[in-house]
Write a protein that holds these residues in place. Sequence first.
Motif, PDB file in Angstrom:
ATOM      1  N   ALA A  14      19.982  21.994  61.131  1.00 21.78           N
ATOM      2  CA  ALA A  14      21.286  22.089  61.353  1.00 21.78           C
ATOM      3  C   ALA A  14      21.782  21.444  62.759  1.00 21.78           C
ATOM      4  CB  ALA A  14      22.139  23.629  61.289  1.00 21.78           C
ATOM      5  N   GLY A  15      23.047  20.958  62.813  1.00 22.12           N
ATOM      6  CA  GLY A  15      23.516  20.404  63.974  1.00 22.12           C
ATOM      7  C   GLY A  15      23.879  21.240  65.299  1.00 22.12           C
ATOM      8  N   LYS A  67      18.822  16.287  58.234  1.00 20.00           N
ATOM      9  CA  LYS A  67      19.509  16.854  59.561  1.00 20.00           C
ATOM     10  C   LYS A  67      20.941  16.956  59.567  1.00 20.00           C
ATOM     11  CE  LYS A  67      19.057  16.610  64.612  1.00 20.00           C
ATOM     12  NZ  LYS A  67      20.637  17.054  64.853  1.00 20.00           N
ATOM     13  N   ALA A  68      21.792  17.631  59.789  1.00 22.35           N
ATOM     14  CA  ALA A  68      23.270  17.544  59.992  1.00 22.35           C
ATOM     15  C   ALA A  68      23.597  17.004  61.323  1.00 22.35           C
ATOM     16  CB  ALA A  68      23.771  18.931  59.634  1.00 22.35           C
ATOM     17  N   THR A  69      24.746  16.720  61.376  1.00 20.02           N
ATOM     18  CA  THR A  69      25.107  15.927  62.702  1.00 20.02           C
ATOM     19  C   THR A  69      25.492  17.095  63.694  1.00 20.02           C
ATOM     20  OG1 THR A  69      27.458  15.669  61.874  1.00 20.02           O
ATOM     21  CG2 THR A  69      26.006  13.893  61.380  1.00 20.02           C
ATOM     22  N   ASN A  70      25.456  16.517  65.011  1.00 17.48           N
ATOM     23  CA  ASN A  70      25.969  17.606  65.973  1.00 17.48           C
ATOM     24  C   ASN A  70      27.388  17.649  66.394  1.00 17.48           C
ATOM     25  OD1 ASN A  70      23.088  17.930  66.600  1.00 17.48           O
ATOM     26  ND2 ASN A  70      22.798  16.116  67.900  1.00 17.48           N
ATOM     27  N   PRO A 146      22.247  25.359  70.228  1.00 14.81           N
ATOM     28  CA  PRO A 146      21.373  24.653  69.144  1.00 14.81           C
ATOM     29  C   PRO A 146      21.440  25.179  67.931  1.00 14.81           C
ATOM     30  CG  PRO A 146      19.678  25.279  70.883  1.00 14.81           C
ATOM     31  CD  PRO A 146      21.261  26.120  71.062  1.00 14.81           C
ATOM     32  N   GLY A 147      21.107  24.042  66.769  1.00 14.62           N
ATOM     33  CA  GLY A 147      21.332  24.102  65.298  1.00 14.62           C
ATOM     34  C   GLY A 147      20.084  25.121  64.804  1.00 14.62           C
TER      35      GLY A 147
END
Length: 481
Positions: A14-15, A67-70, A146-147
Amino acid sequence: MTTFVDRVELHIAAGSGGHGCASVHREKFKPLGGPDGGNGGRGGDVILVVDQDVTTLLDYHHSPHRKATNGKPGEGGNRMGANGQDLILPVPDGTVVLDKKGDVLADLVGQGTTFVAGQGGRGGLGNAALASARRKAPGFALLGEPGEDRDIVLELKTVADVALVGYPSAGKSSLISVLSAAKPKIADYPFTTLVPNLGVVTAGSTVYTVADVPGLIPGASEGKGLGLEFLRHVERCSVLVHVLDCATLESDRDPASDLDMIEQELAQYGGGLENRPRLVVLNKVDIPDGQELADMVRPDLAARGYQVFEVSAVSRQGLKELSFALAKIVEEARAAKPKDEATRIIIRPKAVDEAGFTVTKEAEGLFRVRGEKPERWVRQTDFNNDEAVGYLADRLSRLGVEEELVKAGAREGDGVAIGSDEDAVVFDWEPTMAAGAEMLGRRGEDHRMEAPRPAAQRRRDREAERADEAQEAYDDFDPFK
């Protein structure tokens, strides 16, 4: 050529949340405009969504890392960072989500069913959000969290009403091809079917789905042949249909022994299959020897309590009776299932005396603190900023960590680890650090912004303490969730 994949290991991330901004408003003739650092945006979640148009996990087999974006960091001028975009991963109906240990996390059945597989990190608060009555000019901000990063396993269990089971080359594929519009591969050699085939059957006003499972052989439940690989596809089926070959060329086989073998494998596999309704289909009765064998074994099978049908996929004999009999059992199974109820939200408040953390003594001179709040606060602290470290010390003190350390027998100089072994922050404990002010002074105060008021200082300090406690509730609130 499309490849059928029904089990994959997926690595998801996750982001991460964006960092908060530490900024002071600057304007001509206004040198002390106050803090104006914005909050960081939250990280994107990784979400699994059931999509009826997706029938295989092939995409994740080829690309297992997702992965997702931050979230974006905050900026001065009270500008909040943008949130990260959620990563939507479509999965087939009937997908089961497991962790690395094999524990089930979610069972996704039904169009649109969602599961948040990875939680995005919350954004860090900027110094404008950290300001309070006593802390008027914070010189620090909180870091983004953090994700969630984890490995999961996706398993597809076919959602069908009826499952056709039997030996290889028993005629299951031929049967589903004439009952429905499915076009499976059909040939005169064993293990022609390498993946489950689905077909839709209409019998009167009832519409149901039939799954053709690759053939079973002795030892299938232990991994022989293709049986174990696909037996999970019959777990959701309401009815099991034994397709028995009445024209087999193998001298050591007959329909009755084939039925006993398949039942034994289903019992050893488990999964509740032993309680499913069953029908027996004596297939290939269009062949003279097949009809004779069917006439011989039918009384024995009927005596066991099975409902027996003699069919032929070639001449279509007995297909209508079979389809309507299956429709009746499917309707009864559907009626027996509890109807969906309105979604209820159950709120379980924490006990008033629950601390929210634990302190344990792991070795002589080493204590470990575990808990959602202290571990999150540590992750969001910039340890290069003394003021931020002091703010963390004050938060831990208000939470009661120092008091619990004293009760656990901690002494000055003992090691204190906050978090798990993989990401723990370890420091030498000094009892005075909880007060914070003795070591780092009054954090976030600027004597240039207010005139000294000695007479009212004590009263204002008490009010500021109460304001800081109220601020803790705001600090822990995530406005993006």
